[in-house]
Design a protein around this motif. Structure first.
Motif, PDB file in Angstrom:
ATOM      1  N   VAL A  34       0.737  -1.347   0.028  1.00 35.13           N
ATOM      2  CA  VAL A  34      -0.113   0.121   0.067  1.00 35.13           C
ATOM      3  C   VAL A  34       0.723   1.500  -0.157  1.00 35.13           C
ATOM      4  O   VAL A  34       0.632   2.115  -0.731  1.00 35.13           O
ATOM      5  N   GLU A  35       1.916   1.123   0.649  1.00 40.18           N
ATOM      6  CA  GLU A  35       2.684   2.224   1.086  1.00 40.18           C
ATOM      7  C   GLU A  35       3.475   2.764  -0.248  1.00 40.18           C
ATOM      8  O   GLU A  35       3.983   3.898  -0.451  1.00 40.18           O
ATOM      9  N   SER A  36       4.130   1.746  -1.033  1.00 38.47           N
ATOM     10  CA  SER A  36       4.923   1.700  -1.658  1.00 38.47           C
ATOM     11  C   SER A  36       4.746   2.013  -3.386  1.00 38.47           C
ATOM     12  O   SER A  36       5.427   2.295  -4.008  1.00 38.47           O
ATOM     13  N   THR A  37       3.594   1.277  -3.529  1.00 37.92           N
ATOM     14  CA  THR A  37       3.117   1.425  -5.148  1.00 37.92           C
ATOM     15  C   THR A  37       1.870   2.429  -5.467  1.00 37.92           C
ATOM     16  O   THR A  37       1.200   2.631  -4.501  1.00 37.92           O
ATOM     17  N   ASP A  38       1.553   2.719  -6.877  1.00 36.43           N
ATOM     18  CA  ASP A  38       0.509   3.463  -6.883  1.00 36.43           C
ATOM     19  C   ASP A  38      -0.510   2.336  -7.190  1.00 36.43           C
ATOM     20  O   ASP A  38      -0.626   1.103  -7.196  1.00 36.43           O
ATOM     21  N   ILE A  39      -1.837   2.988  -7.533  1.00 39.00           N
ATOM     22  CA  ILE A  39      -3.195   2.264  -7.203  1.00 39.00           C
ATOM     23  C   ILE A  39      -3.298   1.026  -8.462  1.00 39.00           C
ATOM     24  O   ILE A  39      -3.670   0.189  -8.084  1.00 39.00           O
ATOM     25  N   GLU A  80      -7.545   2.112   1.866  1.00 38.10           N
ATOM     26  CA  GLU A  80      -6.290   2.763   2.210  1.00 38.10           C
ATOM     27  C   GLU A  80      -5.583   3.298   1.027  1.00 38.10           C
ATOM     28  O   GLU A  80      -5.170   4.393   1.048  1.00 38.10           O
ATOM     29  N   VAL A  81      -5.525   2.346   0.144  1.00 36.97           N
ATOM     30  CA  VAL A  81      -4.679   2.646  -1.112  1.00 36.97           C
ATOM     31  C   VAL A  81      -5.412   4.025  -1.926  1.00 36.97           C
ATOM     32  O   VAL A  81      -4.537   5.077  -2.280  1.00 36.97           O
ATOM     33  N   VAL A  82      -6.526   4.041  -1.935  1.00 42.33           N
ATOM     34  CA  VAL A  82      -7.544   5.280  -2.372  1.00 42.33           C
ATOM     35  C   VAL A  82      -6.960   6.313  -1.629  1.00 42.33           C
ATOM     36  O   VAL A  82      -7.012   7.509  -2.289  1.00 42.33           O
ATOM     37  N   LYS A  83      -6.924   6.383  -0.410  1.00 38.36           N
ATOM     38  CA  LYS A  83      -6.600   7.375   0.551  1.00 38.36           C
ATOM     39  C   LYS A  83      -5.338   8.185   0.195  1.00 38.36           C
ATOM     40  O   LYS A  83      -5.012   9.173   0.799  1.00 38.36           O
ATOM     41  N   ARG A  84      -4.446   7.578  -0.204  1.00 44.06           N
ATOM     42  CA  ARG A  84      -2.830   7.801  -0.082  1.00 44.06           C
ATOM     43  C   ARG A  84      -2.787   9.061  -1.207  1.00 44.06           C
ATOM     44  O   ARG A  84      -3.645   9.100  -2.393  1.00 44.06           O
ATOM     45  N   PRO A  85      -2.073  10.066  -0.886  1.00 48.72           N
ATOM     46  CA  PRO A  85      -2.041  11.209  -1.591  1.00 48.72           C
ATOM     47  C   PRO A  85      -1.650  11.098  -3.101  1.00 48.72           C
ATOM     48  O   PRO A  85      -1.889  11.716  -3.691  1.00 48.72           O
ATOM     49  N   ASN A  90      -2.360   8.817  -5.078  1.00 48.96           N
ATOM     50  CA  ASN A  90      -3.519   8.294  -5.872  1.00 48.96           C
ATOM     51  C   ASN A  90      -4.528   9.500  -6.235  1.00 48.96           C
ATOM     52  O   ASN A  90      -5.716   8.994  -6.520  1.00 48.96           O
ATOM     53  N   ILE A  91      -4.296  10.566  -6.000  1.00 54.03           N
ATOM     54  CA  ILE A  91      -5.527  11.459  -5.871  1.00 54.03           C
ATOM     55  C   ILE A  91      -5.713  11.776  -7.356  1.00 54.03           C
ATOM     56  O   ILE A  91      -6.849  11.966  -7.757  1.00 54.03           O
ATOM     57  N   GLY A  92      -4.706  11.706  -8.247  1.00 56.29           N
ATOM     58  CA  GLY A  92      -5.166  12.009  -9.783  1.00 56.29           C
ATOM     59  C   GLY A  92      -6.226  11.293 -10.368  1.00 56.29           C
ATOM     60  O   GLY A  92      -6.628  10.160 -10.081  1.00 56.29           O
ATOM     61  N   THR A  93      -7.186  12.039 -10.836  1.00 56.28           N
ATOM     62  CA  THR A  93      -8.283  11.391 -11.124  1.00 56.28           C
ATOM     63  C   THR A  93      -8.241  10.098 -12.221  1.00 56.28           C
ATOM     64  O   THR A  93      -8.910   9.281 -12.155  1.00 56.28           O
ATOM     65  N   GLU A  94      -7.398  10.296 -13.374  1.00 52.46           N
ATOM     66  CA  GLU A  94      -7.155   9.481 -14.108  1.00 52.46           C
ATOM     67  C   GLU A  94      -6.815   8.335 -13.488  1.00 52.46           C
ATOM     68  O   GLU A  94      -7.366   7.029 -13.781  1.00 52.46           O
ATOM     69  N   ILE A  95      -5.609   8.397 -12.883  1.00 54.35           N
ATOM     70  CA  ILE A  95      -5.133   7.093 -12.224  1.00 54.35           C
ATOM     71  C   ILE A  95      -5.810   6.155 -11.319  1.00 54.35           C
ATOM     72  O   ILE A  95      -6.361   5.050 -11.373  1.00 54.35           O
ATOM     73  N   LEU A  96      -6.691   7.306 -10.656  1.00 51.42           N
ATOM     74  CA  LEU A  96      -7.762   6.720  -9.746  1.00 51.42           C
ATOM     75  C   LEU A  96      -8.887   5.883 -10.462  1.00 51.42           C
ATOM     76  O   LEU A  96      -9.224   4.568 -10.093  1.00 51.42           O
ATOM     77  N   ILE A  97      -9.434   6.473 -11.573  1.00 53.17           N
ATOM     78  CA  ILE A  97     -10.233   5.784 -12.333  1.00 53.17           C
ATOM     79  C   ILE A  97      -9.860   4.630 -12.946  1.00 53.17           C
ATOM     80  O   ILE A  97     -10.505   3.681 -12.922  1.00 53.17           O
ATOM     81  N   CYS A 132     -15.256   5.755  -3.585  1.00 59.51           N
ATOM     82  CA  CYS A 132     -14.224   6.533  -4.443  1.00 59.51           C
ATOM     83  C   CYS A 132     -14.570   7.922  -4.917  1.00 59.51           C
ATOM     84  O   CYS A 132     -14.195   8.808  -5.006  1.00 59.51           O
ATOM     85  N   ILE A 133     -15.888   7.668  -5.525  1.00 60.09           N
ATOM     86  CA  ILE A 133     -16.512   8.874  -5.851  1.00 60.09           C
ATOM     87  C   ILE A 133     -16.487   9.933  -4.889  1.00 60.09           C
ATOM     88  O   ILE A 133     -16.148  11.292  -5.131  1.00 60.09           O
ATOM     89  N   ASN A 134     -17.035   9.492  -3.692  1.00 54.48           N
ATOM     90  CA  ASN A 134     -17.277  10.526  -2.777  1.00 54.48           C
ATOM     91  C   ASN A 134     -16.144  11.069  -2.207  1.00 54.48           C
ATOM     92  O   ASN A 134     -15.942  12.189  -1.872  1.00 54.48           O
ATOM     93  N   HIS A 135     -14.825  10.172  -2.103  1.00 54.09           N
ATOM     94  CA  HIS A 135     -13.727  10.449  -1.555  1.00 54.09           C
ATOM     95  C   HIS A 135     -13.201  11.299  -2.586  1.00 54.09           C
ATOM     96  O   HIS A 135     -12.570  12.750  -1.991  1.00 54.09           O
ATOM     97  N   LYS A 136     -13.295  11.297  -3.883  1.00 50.92           N
ATOM     98  CA  LYS A 136     -12.841  12.266  -4.697  1.00 50.92           C
ATOM     99  C   LYS A 136     -13.548  13.718  -4.631  1.00 50.92           C
ATOM    100  O   LYS A 136     -12.765  14.767  -4.608  1.00 50.92           O
ATOM    101  N   ALA A 137     -14.925  13.723  -4.328  1.00 56.76           N
ATOM    102  CA  ALA A 137     -15.639  14.852  -4.099  1.00 56.76           C
ATOM    103  C   ALA A 137     -15.162  15.691  -2.889  1.00 56.76           C
ATOM    104  O   ALA A 137     -14.915  16.681  -2.935  1.00 56.76           O
TER     105      ALA A 137
END
Lengths: 371, 701
Positions: free
Chosen positions: B242-247, B298-303, B305-312, B345-350
């Motif tokens: 979780v800590e070391s990789t992207d989503i 937890e992964v989603v909450k990592r800073p 992974n904030i980018g919309t594209e990568i998250l989606i 995820c959507i809520n988190h993003k919002a």
């Protein structure tokens, strides 16, 4: 005095001094001092409300020493009173202030027979016995004078620059000087803590000094109690750390002065400066405030007066916090409002246009508190 | 026909059957000439002769034929005799053949029985050999790791062994076999418990054990607990990642290891146990998935992974896998949970969106505050600042709405689902409303702060109040329509349901009101403070003759005027007088005639009252606060004659300069007259100056 109806008593001159007769436990009696710069025109009015009939009886005494800025009846003797006065001397074109102790020839107001009645109806002002006059040195303005709560021979005087304690014979016992830059506005003895603390209002702050020492450092203080000038304070008669204050920010606040950062109760119901605040002596949850928006408000602060029973559970709160009743019979600023010393549900409010209004706590609130 | 009949019946026709010779002769003799008769006779004679010869020929022929037939019959008689003899011979031979064949079959029956008996014996011997060889076969198979063969053999033999197990010769085999099988079971169990075995091996082992008649429930438990421990390892690995990789990397890893294994386990379970009640698997799946979802959150909450594209993209992969998993596990909670994950995820993003809008807006506000503090009101265009703030806020919100629309892309596994569209619509609206509510809260807080410390420029309060009002009037509805347009593009047919715009409006309007009130009180108090200090500090009793209005009056006028001009930039001037002035009865008393009676006819002035949102009302509010304090302070002083006259000049000056502000002249006059009347009462020698002189002094000053 029927429900909701107040009794109005009018005087001839402007007024800003009112006191219940603290030493009297039966009759509902208030004393009013007038404020007029014309020489020999000031009076002390004694007003008694006959509870059964609702009739109002008055007696007038001369107060030729000057206009009355502040008036306090002695808690130790019903006939003794204390006035803070100001007089203008046209020869020197100067004003002098002083504090004088008077003794009324009689405390009776209600006429016993026809002779009495005619004397009163003619409204001839009687004389009072002048006991002592205290004149502080210099030309300092005197704000008010307060009887010591237990020691009948002591008087606390609040001047603009500091508090002095005098003996009733006129000798100065001790003085507390506050910071000279900010003038004092008002003050009061702390009825708790061994009766030696005197609390004053200095600008926006509340400071309490120990009169036994000449120490300039306050025993406790509430800094920035109001965002504007603080005008009045009153100690909770039952809870030794609670003090109510009012000021130019139109707020009524109650503090636990052990933690003076935040008030424990804070309401802004008036629409101008609040000049006076008084705890009801019998029911501490009732507070009376008078303001220059020409209103007297009866406010309940029940949430800070809730006791805990033996199990530590909070006893149920009877009243909702907030304004119980607004008394709008005044047309000018209300500078004084006082509870009767004899009857827990009656109070008087006095406005600058010389109108005394005697009112009652509405009956349903009274029953709520009692039952 | 008739002719033929006629002919036939004609008795004269010689060839006819009704020929009557006499009649013919008579007819002939009567009709014919002699010659004709003679000719006739000759003709008849020749004809008769011809007929005679023909008849002779015929008879001869028939005779010949008869003769030949007789001959043939004679010949036949002899031939039949030979045939008879042949037939008799044949029947004899046939009889002989029958008897022979019966003899042969009799003799062959015995040997046939022997052969079949021998075959049976051989089969039996084969089976026996299999049995005798079974232990060694089993051993061999186990040694080589062919557990399946071993189990297959054993299950074949088991029935026989059970049947004949009590015979001594088989007993030893049986015990030997069961020992081997016991060993096998043990190794299988060990293999189950060892962490290295893969999910398919695991499934195989459990299948074998099941064939070896282990009880189902205990096997299920073992199987599930083993699988769980294996999945736990994956989970640990994933949580370490979780800590070391992207989503995306994480989701891929998760899909390939944990979810794949889970899928195998679940399908094997179904295959093997045919658990009709289906009790264990949903619970099991839910238990595992709960942890997976937890990690995913937890992964989603990592800073990172904030980018919309990568998250989606990550979410899309994850959701696809989850959908596939749902079909296998067939658990409702799981599919619901999968939907929940997307919605979360959507809520988190919002949430991140509106929080960032808030912080950015705060920053820009700080900048505005600094620029306001450094420059004077005259040089700054408040309208510009307001516009830039408004545009900035609107753009930020619109950008984040657009960003959220990315969740509705068609190529996403959840993009076209209605629940997703609904969630996006909801969260979009939430972004709008939260931003507005945050704005209101911030404004309220500032307004609150304003009363306790004076660091906030009053222009800022005006701007913010106006901003709130603008948002309330148009901003919210603009955003609402914008949102609807975006939704219409991304998910046709979906509309923002009747959203609660009212509460947002209430928030905004109360915030605007708070800011306006605070501004009015601030300005009023500033002026009031000046007046109070100046009145209380001056010795009015021994004041010199007035030469002009005091400097403090100018300052008060300046303060009020600057606030008024700032307000005029933002708030339009309404021409119609405010309602409370129209209600007010005429205030006509002369300044000298102070009496309580007059007050009865005047309306009560509420000093600290809610301020209206236009320039005049704001100025009125500030005027009230300032002048009421003048009245109160005057009453605390004692005036000499010149002091009173000075105040008269001051009042006159204020009246002149302030009457252009606000729209309630009666209010202004009432308060100023009150001040003057109070001063008269407090004067030891109340003599006012001539109004004309006051005018002159004011102009001169």
């Amino acid at each position: 005095m029927e429900e909701g109806n107040s009794i109005i008593y009018g005087l001839e001159h402007q007024t800003r001094a009112l006191s219940p007769q603290y030493g009297e436990s039966d009759a509902i009696r208030f004393l009013i001092g007038t404020q007029s710069l014309k020489p020999n025109s000031n009076q002390i009015h004694v007003v008694e409300l006959e509870e059964d009939t609702g009739a109002l009886h008055t007696k007038v005494f001369k107060h030729d020493i000057g206009e009355v800025w502040h008036l306090r009846c002695s808690p130790h003797d019903a006939a003794t009173l204390l006035t803070t006065h100001n007089s203008y001397d046209p020869n020197t074109s100067q004003c002098t202030m002083g504090v004088t102790l008077y003794k009324l020839p009689t405390v009776e107001v209600i006429p016993k027979d026809l002779d009495d009645l005619s004397a009163i109806q003619s409204r001839n002002a009687e004389d009072m016995e002048l006991l002592t006059t205290i004149k502080p040195e210099g030309e300092e303005e005197i704000r008010c004078a307060e009887w010591h709560p237990t020691d009948a021979s002591r008087v606390g005087v609040v001047c603009a620059g500091g508090v002095r304690v005098y003996d009733v014979t006129g000798g100065e016992l001790s003085r507390v000087s506050a910071a000279p830059r900010l003038k004092l506005a008002n003050g009061k003895w702390n009825p708790h803590q061994g009766h030696s603390q005197f609390a004053v209002l200095q600008d926006m702050h509340i400071k309490c000094y120990d009169t036994r020492s000449d120490c300039t450092k306050p025993a406790w203080s509430i800094d920035n109690a109001h965002t504007q000038l603080a005008r009045d304070l009153d100690f909770n008669p039952n809870r030794q750390f609670h003090v109510a204050s009012a000021g130019d920010d139109a707020a009524l606040k109650i503090w636990d002065y052990r933690n003076g950062k935040e008030p424990i109760f804070n309401r802004t119901d008036h629409s101008h400066w609040v000049w006076t605040v008084r705890y009801n002596t019998y029911h501490e949850q009732l507070l009376l405030t008078g303001s220059s928006d020409a209103r007297a408000l009866l406010t309940a602060a029940a949430s800070v007066c809730v006791d805990q029973d033996d199990d530590g559970k909070r006893l149920t709160q009877v009243l909702e916090d907030g304004v119980l009743q607004s008394y709008e019979q005044h047309e000018d600023s209300v500078y004084c409002a006082e509870w009767s010393a004899a009857e827990p549900w009656t109070f008087a409010s006095l406005s600058y246009d010389a109108r005394l209004v005697l009112s009652r706590v509405p009956r349903h609130f009274k029953y709520k508190i009692l039952l | 026909m008739a002719e033929a009949k006629e002919k036939e019946e004609n008795p004269l026709d010689i060839d006819g059957s009704n020929f009557n010779p006499d009649m013919y002769l008579d007819c002939l003799l009567k009709c014919a000439t002699l010659k004709q008769v003679m000719d006739k006779e000759a003709e008849v004679v020749t004809q008769s002769q011809f007929l005679q010869s023909e008849m002779q020929t015929l008879v001869y022929e028939n005779y010949n034929k008869f003769i030949s037939a007789t001959e043939t019959v004679r010949k036949m008689r002899t031939d039949f005799k030979i045939m008879q003899e042949e037939m008799n011979k044949l029947s004899d031979n046939m009889n002989k053949i029958t008897s022979f064949s019966a003899q042969i079959s009799d003799s062959l029956r015995e040997s046939g029985n022997n052969v079949s008996r021998l075959c049976g014996t051989r089969q039996l011997l084969d089976k026996l050999q299999f049995l005798f060889l079974l232990p060694s076969q089993l051993n061999k198979a186990i040694e080589e790791g062919r557990y399946t063969d071993a189990v297959h053999d054993y299950t074949h033999a088991q029935r026989v062994l059970q049947k004949y197990g009590n015979q001594p010769s088989f007993q030893s085999i049986q015990t030997e076999c069961s020992e081997i099988i016991y060993g096998l079971k043990k190794t299988l169990r060990e293999r189950l418990l060892s962490p290295e075995t893969s999910a398919s091996d695991l499934a195989e082992s459990v299948g074998l054990l099941r064939q070896l008649q282990e009880t189902d429930s205990s096997l299920q438990d073992i199987f599930l607990s083993c699988s769980e421990s294996r999945l736990d390892q994956h989970l640990q690995g994933l949580s370490a990642m979780v800590e070391s990789t992207d989503i995306i990397e994480w989701v891929e890893k998760c899909n390939n290891t944990l979810l794949a294994d889970l899928g195998i386990i679940v399908s094997c379970y179904h295959e093997m146990f045919q658990d009709k009640e289906n009790t264990n698997i949903p619970d099991f799946g839910d238990k595992i998935m709960l942890q997976v979802f937890h990690l995913f959150e937890e992964v989603v909450k990592r800073p990172d992974n904030i980018g919309t594209e990568i998250l989606i993209r990550g979410l899309d992969k994850f959701f696809r896998k989850l959908q596939a998993m749902t079909e296998i596990i067939s658990s409702d909670t799981m599919s619901n949970k999968a939907i929940d994950v997307v919605i979360q995820c959507i809520n988190h993003k919002a949430t991140i969106q509106y929080q960032s809008i808030q912080t950015q807006f705060k920053e820009s506000l700080t900048k505005v505050r600094q620029s306001l503090a450094s420059k004077g009101t005259d040089t700054t265009d408040l309208k510009d600042i307001l516009n830039s703030l408004q545009v900035y806020l609107m753009q930020k919100v619109q950008a984040s709405l657009l960003d959220l629309m990315a969740f509705l892309q068609n190529n996403l596994s959840f993009g076209l689902k209605t629940w997703c569209a609904k969630a996006v619509a909801d969260t979009c609206w939430k972004v709008v409303s939260e931003t507005m509510i945050n704005l209101s809260d911030m404004v309220k807080k500032l307004a609150c702060l304003q009363t306790s410390n004076n660091n906030i420029p009053f222009e800022l309060l005006l701007i913010l109040a106006k901003l709130c009002l603008e948002m309330q009037e148009s901003g919210v509805s603009t955003l609402h329509t914008h949102l609807q347009k975006l939704l219409e593009e991304s998910a046709p047919g979906l509309t923002v349901e009747n959203k609660d715009t009212n509460s947002v409006m209430v928030h905004l309007s109360t915030a605007a009101q708070a800011a306006l009130d605070s501004e009015v009180v601030f300005i009023g108090q500033t002026a009031a403070q000046m007046l109070r200090v100046s009145v209380l500090a001056r010795d009015w009793l021994r004041a010199p003759e007035p030469r002009g209005p005091r400097a403090v009056c100018r300052r008060v006028v300046e303060t009020l005027a600057s606030a008024d001009s700032a307000a005029s930039q933002l708030f339009p001037t309404s021409i119609k007088p405010s309602s409370d002035s129209s209600r007010r009865t005429i205030w006509s008393r002369a300044p000298s005639s102070f009496s309580p009676l007059n007050r009865i006819f005047s309306e009560r002035i509420e000093v600290f009252s809610p301020a209206g949102a236009d320039r005049a009302a704001l100025s009125n509010g500030a005027l009230k606060v300032a002048l009421k304090s003048l009245v109160e302070c005057v009453r605390l002083r004692t005036f000499g004659r010149h002091g009173l006259q000075q105040l008269q000049v001051d009042v006159h000056f204020l009246q002149q300069r302030l009457s252009c502000m606000g729209n309630d002249e009666r209010l202004l006059n009432a308060l100023l007259e009150d001040a003057l009347a109070s001063a008269q009462l407090r004067c030891v020698d109340p003599q006012l100056m001539e109004p004309s002189i006051v005018d002159i002094i004011c102009e001169r000053g």
